[in-house]
Write a protein that holds these residues in place. Sequence first.
Motif, mmCIF file in Angstrom:
data_model
loop_
_atom_site.group_PDB
_atom_site.id
_atom_site.type_symbol
_atom_site.label_atom_id
_atom_site.label_comp_id
_atom_site.label_asym_id
_atom_site.label_seq_id
_atom_site.Cartn_x
_atom_site.Cartn_y
_atom_site.Cartn_z
ATOM 1 N N HIS A 17 0.844 -1.184 0.000
ATOM 2 C CA HIS A 17 0.000 0.000 0.000
ATOM 3 C C HIS A 17 0.884 1.240 0.000
ATOM 4 O O HIS A 17 1.757 1.368 0.851
ATOM 5 N N GLN A 18 0.679 2.094 -0.972
ATOM 6 C CA GLN A 18 1.404 3.366 -1.015
ATOM 7 C C GLN A 18 0.389 4.482 -1.073
ATOM 8 O O GLN A 18 -0.682 4.327 -1.663
ATOM 9 N N GLU A 19 0.725 5.600 -0.475
ATOM 10 C CA GLU A 19 -0.174 6.739 -0.568
ATOM 11 C C GLU A 19 0.593 8.037 -0.471
ATOM 12 O O GLU A 19 1.704 8.089 0.068
ATOM 13 N N ALA A 20 -0.015 9.059 -1.028
ATOM 14 C CA ALA A 20 0.542 10.406 -1.003
ATOM 15 C C ALA A 20 -0.630 11.367 -1.032
ATOM 16 O O ALA A 20 -1.708 11.033 -1.534
ATOM 17 N N SER A 21 -0.437 12.549 -0.461
ATOM 18 C CA SER A 21 -1.500 13.553 -0.511
ATOM 19 C C SER A 21 -0.904 14.947 -0.455
ATOM 20 O O SER A 21 0.224 15.140 0.012
ATOM 21 N N VAL A 22 -1.685 15.884 -0.939
ATOM 22 C CA VAL A 22 -1.307 17.288 -0.894
ATOM 23 C C VAL A 22 -2.573 18.104 -0.664
ATOM 24 O O VAL A 22 -3.637 17.767 -1.181
ATOM 25 N N THR A 23 -2.456 19.143 0.169
ATOM 26 C CA THR A 23 -3.561 20.063 0.400
ATOM 27 C C THR A 23 -3.187 21.396 -0.227
ATOM 28 O O THR A 23 -2.078 21.911 -0.005
ATOM 29 N N LEU A 24 -4.111 21.940 -0.992
ATOM 30 C CA LEU A 24 -3.861 23.162 -1.753
ATOM 31 C C LEU A 24 -4.965 24.178 -1.505
ATOM 32 O O LEU A 24 -6.097 23.811 -1.161
ATOM 33 N N PRO A 25 -4.669 25.465 -1.705
ATOM 34 C CA PRO A 25 -5.716 26.479 -1.575
ATOM 35 C C PRO A 25 -6.768 26.324 -2.674
ATOM 36 O O PRO A 25 -6.435 25.931 -3.795
ATOM 37 N N SER A 26 -8.004 26.624 -2.347
ATOM 38 C CA SER A 26 -9.080 26.563 -3.339
ATOM 39 C C SER A 26 -8.979 27.790 -4.244
ATOM 40 O O SER A 26 -9.712 28.762 -4.104
#
Length: 145
Positions: free
Chosen positions: A4-13
């Motif tokens: 299982h691999q995962e990545a995430s990023v949070t960005l401005p709307s």
Amino acid sequence: MADHQEASVTLPSDPASVPTARRYVADVLMRWGLDDAAEIADSIRLIVSELATNAVLHTLGQSPTFTVDVRLEREERLHIGVTDSHPRRPRRLPAAVQQDNGRGMVIIRVLAAEAGGRLSVTPTEDGGKTVWITVPWTVAPVASC
């Protein structure tokens, strides 16, 4: 490769975040072995662009950020989700409105289906939602010399 691999990023709307989200996902998938020139890579870039655009444009200022999650399970299934904090689920606009916009979800569904996948929407604990696409992971094994 891990199960299982995962990545995430949070960005401005913000509209400027859409190409950032698309590049982020493309970079992650290349690191995981997807050829950037593969047809599925083009489809995924378009899907991420549409999902990110929806998170920016259709949350009516009620979601200051959106998050892009990328998950690969057992080198079999790829999941990409875009989460925002607006409670309204995506919907197809009436035909009269669709002339200039409103086709994003149709495009996403068609591209996911063409890749053997599907689209789903899940609520989040804070009252928002995540729009997911799930497709088979179709990376060809690297030939050894």
